[in-house]
Design a protein around this motif. Sequence first.
Motif, mmCIF file in Angstrom:
data_model
loop_
_atom_site.group_PDB
_atom_site.id
_atom_site.type_symbol
_atom_site.label_atom_id
_atom_site.label_comp_id
_atom_site.label_asym_id
_atom_site.label_seq_id
_atom_site.Cartn_x
_atom_site.Cartn_y
_atom_site.Cartn_z
ATOM 1 N N VAL A 89 8.274 16.773 -10.574
ATOM 2 C CA VAL A 89 8.209 16.731 -9.110
ATOM 3 C C VAL A 89 9.630 16.668 -8.577
ATOM 4 O O VAL A 89 10.530 16.200 -9.272
ATOM 5 N N ALA A 102 12.079 3.681 -7.335
ATOM 6 C CA ALA A 102 11.160 2.741 -7.999
ATOM 7 C C ALA A 102 9.804 3.409 -8.144
ATOM 8 O O ALA A 102 8.826 2.950 -7.576
ATOM 9 N N ARG A 104 6.695 4.870 -10.372
ATOM 10 C CA ARG A 104 5.963 4.966 -11.629
ATOM 11 C C ARG A 104 5.343 6.352 -11.829
ATOM 12 O O ARG A 104 5.025 6.747 -12.953
ATOM 13 N N ASP B 8 2.082 17.050 -5.328
ATOM 14 C CA ASP B 8 3.061 15.974 -5.222
ATOM 15 C C ASP B 8 2.731 15.090 -4.016
ATOM 16 O O ASP B 8 2.614 13.864 -4.121
ATOM 17 N N LEU B 11 -0.572 13.077 -4.356
ATOM 18 C CA LEU B 11 -0.420 11.889 -5.201
ATOM 19 C C LEU B 11 0.238 10.762 -4.428
ATOM 20 O O LEU B 11 -0.139 9.590 -4.569
ATOM 21 N N ARG B 12 1.219 11.096 -3.597
ATOM 22 C CA ARG B 12 1.877 10.051 -2.825
ATOM 23 C C ARG B 12 0.944 9.466 -1.763
ATOM 24 O O ARG B 12 1.018 8.279 -1.445
ATOM 25 N N MET B 15 -1.321 7.084 -3.629
ATOM 26 C CA MET B 15 -0.544 5.899 -3.991
ATOM 27 C C MET B 15 -0.362 4.992 -2.771
ATOM 28 O O MET B 15 -0.506 3.766 -2.867
ATOM 29 N N LEU B 120 -2.044 12.226 -18.650
ATOM 30 C CA LEU B 120 -2.261 11.585 -17.346
ATOM 31 C C LEU B 120 -3.664 10.978 -17.226
ATOM 32 O O LEU B 120 -3.900 10.153 -16.332
ATOM 33 N N VAL B 123 -3.658 7.238 -17.251
ATOM 34 C CA VAL B 123 -2.961 6.540 -16.163
ATOM 35 C C VAL B 123 -3.896 6.378 -14.969
ATOM 36 O O VAL B 123 -4.568 7.325 -14.569
ATOM 37 N N LEU B 128 -0.019 3.198 -11.174
ATOM 38 C CA LEU B 128 1.030 3.812 -10.359
ATOM 39 C C LEU B 128 1.558 2.875 -9.279
ATOM 40 O O LEU B 128 2.697 3.032 -8.830
ATOM 41 N N ALA B 130 1.582 -0.491 -9.565
ATOM 42 C CA ALA B 130 2.129 -1.747 -10.088
ATOM 43 C C ALA B 130 3.597 -1.847 -9.685
ATOM 44 O O ALA B 130 4.204 -0.861 -9.253
ATOM 45 N N SER B 131 4.152 -3.018 -9.836
ATOM 46 C CA SER B 131 5.557 -3.233 -9.500
ATOM 47 C C SER B 131 6.434 -2.322 -10.353
ATOM 48 O O SER B 131 6.162 -2.129 -11.538
ATOM 49 N N PRO B 132 7.497 -1.739 -9.814
ATOM 50 C CA PRO B 132 8.040 -1.974 -8.473
ATOM 51 C C PRO B 132 7.517 -1.034 -7.391
ATOM 52 O O PRO B 132 7.871 -1.169 -6.236
ATOM 53 N N THR B 133 6.650 -0.081 -7.767
ATOM 54 C CA THR B 133 6.276 0.954 -6.799
ATOM 55 C C THR B 133 5.425 0.385 -5.664
ATOM 56 O O THR B 133 5.640 0.708 -4.493
ATOM 57 N N VAL B 136 7.373 -1.374 -2.999
ATOM 58 C CA VAL B 136 8.128 -0.414 -2.174
ATOM 59 C C VAL B 136 7.193 0.234 -1.157
ATOM 60 O O VAL B 136 7.525 0.387 0.018
ATOM 61 N N LEU B 137 5.992 0.608 -1.599
ATOM 62 C CA LEU B 137 5.016 1.226 -0.678
ATOM 63 C C LEU B 137 4.616 0.251 0.422
ATOM 64 O O LEU B 137 4.484 0.628 1.587
#
Lengths: 147, 147
Positions: A89, A102, A104, B8, B11-12, B15, B120, B123, B128, B130-133, B136-137
Amino acid sequence: MRLTKATDLALRVVMSLAAIDPEPSTARRIAEEMRVPYNHLAKVVARLQRLGVVETRRGRGGGLSLTDAGRTASVGRLVRELEGARDVVECEGDVPCPLRQACRLRSALRRAQEAFFASLDEVTLADLVASPTGPVLLGLSGRPPSG
Amino acid sequence: MRLTKATDLALRVVMSLAAIDPEPSTARRIAEEMRVPYNHLAKVVARLQRLGVVETRRGRGGGLSLTDAGRTASVGRLVRELEGARDVVECEGDVPCPLRQACRLRSALRRAQEAFFASLDEVTLADLVASPTGPVLLGLSGRPPSG
């Protein structure tokens, strides 16, 4: 997901050369066989030369052919070298993704990409030009099948 | 190789929703957090709705959130559904590849793509975010971390 067009074309070049190996070809001839513009093919050949996969010899019996390294490289190694630096990506674009420090997802995708390459590590050029592909390539090159 | 920008972004989106679940958000809010044009995000949300991954509820406490199916889907399943129909190389382009009827490269690449998706499949969205993501979100969404 997609390989780049340049990688796609590079793989077809090495397949064309593997099908007629050790007989050489030329970039111009392969461009015609693959029906792509010569300048696209010439760029790809230059890349493959820099990677040590193909070489050009002058004079009688010369032309474009695989090197020993090229002959024995796995498809995985070729694709890694042709694609390898790109991330799956694009985190740093015109507008960088706010998660990029940060994330994952990026590490999960890197592992998945590694699984992709590892699958291709099992595949050789000889596998790619086994029947029916090799005979099709020979036909395109105007050479008769051997034996 | 590359996932599409639409995958892409999708997925965001999931998340972002997973990080605040079960609290809902909105497409407009996520577009701002991700710094993408609203119309791009709206298209991606529509796709995720058609796939049954997200839903929009009206009224108080309403908004955009994951469905149960979306919450529990593996990342592999999401990426398969978002990317799945595409081949790893383009055999039928403006100038179709002359090897397309008898090509061992295409089948080798399909197996490699399957290895990519299988990686994938292990997963989850929880992984996805979990810390640190996740933190941040949460920060991007202006919500404080819980607990």
